[in-house]
Design a protein around this motif. Structure first.
Motif: not given
Length: 390
Positions: A177-178, A267, A310-312, A333, A341, A344
């Motif tokens: 995640a970022h 996110p 981004l959050e996977t 993160k 992102g 995604q």
């Protein structure tokens, strides 16, 4: 060419974002074409820069020749400027010292691209049931403005992908995640006058200062009240004003002030809602005060760049795969933004994992340890072999 040779070639191209990247991109294209791969380009409007996308089809079984599914290896080709930095070596000539390779972009992020290109001949020989895709972009460093043209073309072509690895420098650790990044330009238009006749003017700098302070107030509120995510080194949304220009003389009321500001949202936080509060203050609080002084005063805010957060999920296949290949189970993160992102956003599950330390990026004497490149090569080989099974 091996990874070091590719990195030496890539670093030699001055792909600072203000320059074209076409010479680098065409060199990569020519190499891939010699190996029987046909890349395509997605240019900018001026056709001075290009993204490159190439597919290494499946090579084995009934799926041989298949170009759908598989994994994307993604990297950006542009680098930040070296202007004003004190380099001990030529920044555009790869130099080895104490087990590391120095040069602009060696860490961020031509090292990952070099490893991907060096491993391409091996990928082509592996009996893979799924394809590998290469996606190399332009202008990531100025707000991820190049990749959207490539992603739009991917959608137009109906290309389906199972997952993506963005090889930004993470010391080959998994980042799931970022934050997002959103950059805006604001022009505050007032009216000029001699400074001895202040009431006849509308001071664009002073009114800009009010808006800048409001942005700071919003930022302070996020810092004080959240929301928070303690897995980030900066666990809240940030907002900053980073450039400003205005005024022509010390005795003249300025009629124009221009500044840029950005925010980096966690996110789950709506970038539109964050921006809306800035525009609402400008429209409902600041502009009426300005127009009392000068009825034609106005405030123009435009978007410069933006890339989503981004959050996977841990449940995504790409997360499980990369964790298995690296042995890294820690959840990380980061506050900086990447193109992940964007992938995604069009439905491609994406993680970030690449060689080098982000702390070395953008600095003078940027470097990547050779051991990190070797770890990246090992990871990419394992990734290729993982595609030998359905």
């Amino acid at each position: 060419m091996n990874t070091r040779e590719w990195l030496e070639a890539l670093v030699a191209f001055d792909t600072t974002s203000r320059n074209s990247n076409l010479e680098l991109i065409t060199t990569v294209r020519d190499s891939l074409e010699k190996q029987g791969i046909t890349p395509w380009f997605a240019h900018n409007k001026e056709r001075t820069k290009a993204n490159l996308f190439a597919t290494l089809p499946a090579t084995a079984g009934p799926e041989a020749g298949n170009t759908q599914g598989g994994i994307v290896l993604s990297g950006h080709t542009d680098v930040v400027p070296v202007d004003g930095q004190d380099w001990a070596t030529d920044p555009f000539k790869l130099t080895e010292k104490d087990g590391s390779l120095y040069g602009r972009g060696s860490c961020d992020m031509k090292g990952f691209i070099a490893a991907s290109l060096a491993l391409t001949p091996e990928f082509l020989q592996m009996p893979r049931l799924r394809p590998i895709h290469l996606a190399f972009s332009y202008d990531e460093e100025i707000g991820c403005v190049g990749a959207p043209a490539m992603l739009e073309e991917i959608q137009k072509r109906g290309i389906k992908v199972d997952g993506c690895v963005v090889g930004e420098p993470t010391s080959m650790q998994v980042v799931v995640a970022h934050k997002g990044i959103n950059v805006f330009n604001c022009k505050v238009h007032g009216r000029s006058a001699h400074s001895s006749l202040t009431p006849q003017g509308c001071n664009a700098i002073e009114h800009s200062a009010r808006l800048i302070c409001a942005i700071r107030d919003f930022a302070d509120a996020y810092k004080a009240k959240g929301p928070y995510d303690q897995l980030y080194d900066v666990p809240f949304t940030t907002m900053t004003t980073n450039q400003i220009r205005g005024g022509i003389a010390i005795n003249t009321i300025p009629d124009l002030c221009e500044f840029t500001y950005e925010f980096r949202n966690l996110p789950g936080m709506s970038a539109k809602e964050i921006q809306a509060q800035v525009e609402r203050y400008a429209r409902e609080e600041l502009l009426p005060k300005m127009q009392k002084e000068y009825p034609d005063a106005r405030i123009d805010i435009s978007t410069i760049a933006g890339s989503p957060a981004l959050e996977t999920a841990e449940q995504e296949a790409i997360t499980a795969l990369v964790r298995a290949l690296t042995g890294d189970r820690e959840q990380r993160k980061v506050a900086y933004a990447t193109e992940a992102g964007l992938f995604q956003q069009i439905g491609i599950p994406t993680i970030v994992c690449g060689p080098g330390d982000i702390g070395n990026a953008h600095k003078p004497n940027e470097y990547v340890p050779i051991a990190q490149l070797e770890r990246c090569e090992d990871f990419l080989r394992k990734l290729g072999r993982s595609l030998q099974t359905a």
